[in-house]
Write a protein that holds these residues in place. Structure first.
Motif, PDB file in Angstrom:
ATOM      1  N   UNK A  20      -5.337   2.883 -14.985  1.00 31.43           N
ATOM      2  CA  UNK A  20      -4.704   1.593 -15.270  1.00 31.43           C
ATOM      3  C   UNK A  20      -5.409   0.446 -14.551  1.00 31.43           C
ATOM      4  N   UNK A  21      -5.855   0.675 -13.344  1.00 30.70           N
ATOM      5  CA  UNK A  21      -6.595  -0.363 -12.625  1.00 30.70           C
ATOM      6  C   UNK A  21      -7.902  -0.675 -13.347  1.00 30.70           C
ATOM      7  N   UNK A  22      -8.556   0.367 -13.855  1.00 30.27           N
ATOM      8  CA  UNK A  22      -9.809   0.139 -14.585  1.00 30.27           C
ATOM      9  C   UNK A  22      -9.565  -0.671 -15.850  1.00 30.27           C
ATOM     10  N   UNK A  23      -8.324  -0.632 -16.345  1.00 36.11           N
ATOM     11  CA  UNK A  23      -7.963  -1.417 -17.527  1.00 36.11           C
ATOM     12  C   UNK A  23      -7.504  -2.824 -17.193  1.00 36.11           C
ATOM     13  N   UNK A  24      -7.575  -3.194 -15.919  1.00 33.84           N
ATOM     14  CA  UNK A  24      -7.258  -4.553 -15.512  1.00 33.84           C
ATOM     15  C   UNK A  24      -5.810  -4.807 -15.162  1.00 33.84           C
ATOM     16  N   UNK A  25      -5.023  -3.748 -14.989  1.00 36.93           N
ATOM     17  CA  UNK A  25      -3.609  -3.926 -14.685  1.00 36.93           C
ATOM     18  C   UNK A  25      -3.353  -4.055 -13.186  1.00 36.93           C
ATOM     19  N   UNK A  26      -2.213  -4.631 -12.873  1.00 37.07           N
ATOM     20  CA  UNK A  26      -1.741  -4.743 -11.491  1.00 37.07           C
ATOM     21  C   UNK A  26      -0.937  -3.472 -11.196  1.00 37.07           C
ATOM     22  N   UNK A  27      -1.470  -2.602 -10.332  1.00 37.44           N
ATOM     23  CA  UNK A  27      -0.910  -1.260 -10.175  1.00 37.44           C
ATOM     24  C   UNK A  27      -0.430  -1.006  -8.748  1.00 37.44           C
ATOM     25  N   UNK A  28       0.785  -0.467  -8.647  1.00 36.29           N
ATOM     26  CA  UNK A  28       1.339  -0.033  -7.368  1.00 36.29           C
ATOM     27  C   UNK A  28       1.728   1.440  -7.482  1.00 36.29           C
ATOM     28  N   UNK A  29       1.408   2.214  -6.451  1.00 37.58           N
ATOM     29  CA  UNK A  29       1.817   3.619  -6.392  1.00 37.58           C
ATOM     30  C   UNK A  29       2.795   3.789  -5.235  1.00 37.58           C
ATOM     31  N   UNK A  30       3.965   4.329  -5.557  1.00 31.06           N
ATOM     32  CA  UNK A  30       4.968   4.622  -4.532  1.00 31.06           C
ATOM     33  C   UNK A  30       5.007   6.117  -4.261  1.00 31.06           C
ATOM     34  N   UNK A  31       5.175   6.465  -2.975  1.00 30.57           N
ATOM     35  CA  UNK A  31       5.404   7.859  -2.596  1.00 30.57           C
ATOM     36  C   UNK A  31       6.436   7.894  -1.490  1.00 30.57           C
ATOM     37  N   UNK A  32       7.252   8.932  -1.482  1.00 31.80           N
ATOM     38  CA  UNK A  32       8.205   9.104  -0.389  1.00 31.80           C
ATOM     39  C   UNK A  32       7.536   9.733   0.825  1.00 31.80           C
ATOM     40  N   UNK A  33       6.271  10.163   0.631  1.00 29.93           N
ATOM     41  CA  UNK A  33       5.559  10.841   1.708  1.00 29.93           C
ATOM     42  C   UNK A  33       4.580   9.889   2.392  1.00 29.93           C
ATOM     43  N   UNK A  34       4.938   9.431   3.569  1.00 34.31           N
ATOM     44  CA  UNK A  34       4.100   8.498   4.306  1.00 34.31           C
ATOM     45  C   UNK A  34       2.723   9.076   4.595  1.00 34.31           C
ATOM     46  N   UNK A  35       2.655  10.385   4.859  1.00 35.08           N
ATOM     47  CA  UNK A  35       1.356  10.978   5.190  1.00 35.08           C
ATOM     48  C   UNK A  35       0.382  10.891   4.016  1.00 35.08           C
ATOM     49  N   UNK A  36       0.892  11.003   2.788  1.00 38.13           N
ATOM     50  CA  UNK A  36       0.004  10.894   1.630  1.00 38.13           C
ATOM     51  C   UNK A  36      -0.525   9.470   1.478  1.00 38.13           C
TER      52      UNK A  36
END
Length: 336
Positions: A20-36
């Motif tokens: 999605x970033x390569x397609x020019x979108x504004x992307x956020x990834x959420x995880x409940x795992x802080x270590x990741x």
């Protein structure tokens, strides 16, 4: 450009973030795992989930689920078992205008509901869709040409997602059959696990071809009973997803099956591989088939291997010794 939030930092979610970033979108990834999240920030990749694929700095990373606010598209990249839990956690922060796109492939434990039902129940005020098809995360993340299907009860939603996500390496088709696309994408994991068992036993191409073909019949049989269109199972979310999952070493289901065929206990095989959706889906589909009164011979034998202590060799013998039948007695892909 769309504002896209991906809930889940597994391999598939991260690969979609890269795409999605390569397609020019504004992307956020959420995880409940802080270590990741910290690992990605430190090294630029998450080897445990998507080795060798660098996560662009343009991808925003967060453990604050409230960051989902204001998203045009919210993509759920959560394992089936935890999908409802994460949906309920995100629900207070998801805008009514956000389109919810689920990518999990499986049936909810105990309720045996499709993931589309789970998302519809969790987000009753939002429009929803599913994204499915032959799509290994390892290949999406590397920009290898991939085709998938978006399915929604609202075709306008499907077209929006299709236009937003399609690019030179990621082609999205539209299908109106939500149930068929979900059943195909979910139950193929069962057949892929069984295909791995055959590989682990050292059986040949003849065996795997038979397993995949008859497995597709089982998938279609239960799908049609639930109201799916039989033609869906000859498409990307049926035959296409079945081929890629049964034949590739990217497939965790196949790799777990190989270990089981080699004599490793099923629960230990799953522990070694990690998330193996076909393991739990076998139990859920077996229970669903009993509820619907549908015969699924391969699924039943795999259930016996995984949860009943039956040896894989005995299961093969049982399948080969079943009463003789006409292949087309139920018609191609379940047609009567």
């Amino acid at each position: 450009m769309a504002k896209i939030t991906i809930l889940g930092s597994g391999g598939f979610g991260l690969s979609l973030a890269v795409m999605c970033v390569s397609g020019g979108h504004d992307v956020t990834v959420w995880s409940k795992f802080r270590d990741e999240i910290d690992t990605i920030k430190r090294s630029g990749e998450l080897r445990s989930k998507l080795p060798g694929v660098m996560i662009p700095k343009e991808v925003k990373l967060t453990t604050d689920i409230s960051d989902v606010k204001g998203s045009d598209i919210v993509i759920l990249g959560i394992p089936t078992r935890f999908c409802r839990e994460v949906c309920e956690e995100a629900k207070p922060f998801v805008s009514r205008e956000s389109i919810i796109v689920n990518t999990a492939k499986g049936l909810e434990p105990e309720s045996l509901k499709l993931m589309s039902e789970v998302t519809d129940e969790s987000f009753p005020d939002n429009r929803t869709a599913i994204l499915s098809g032959p799509s290994h995360a390892e290949e999406i993340g590397r920009g290898i040409p991939t085709t998938v299907v978006v399915a929604s009860e609202d075709r306008e939603v499907s077209y929006y997602v299709q236009n937003a996500l399609s690019n030179q390496t990621f082609r999205v088709y539209v299908n109106d059959d939500v149930v068929g696309c979900e059943i195909g994408g979910s139950l193929k994991n069962i057949i892929a696990l069984a295909a791995g068992v055959c590989d682990g036993l050292g059986l040949g191409d003849n065996t795997k071809a038979a397993l995949m073909t008859r497995g597709l019949t089982e998938i279609a049989r239960i799908g049609i009973a639930m109201g799916a269109d039989r033609n869906t199972f000859a498409g990307l979310t049926g035959l296409g997803d079945l081929i890629v999952t049964c034949t590739s070493m990217h497939s965790r289901n196949r790799r777990a099956g190989i270990l089981i065929g080699q004599g490793v206990a099923p629960d230990e095989a799953v522990r070694r591989i990690g998330t193996v959706e076909g393991y739990e889906c076998t139990k859920n589909a077996y229970e669903l088939s009993k509820r619907l009164g549908i015969e699924l011979p391969i699924t039943e034998q795999l259930y016996g291997i995984l949860f009943g202590g039956i040896s894989p060799k005995d299961s093969i013998s049982t399948l080969m010794s079943r009463p003789k039948k006409n292949e087309t007695e139920d018609g191609f892909l379940g047609r009567r």
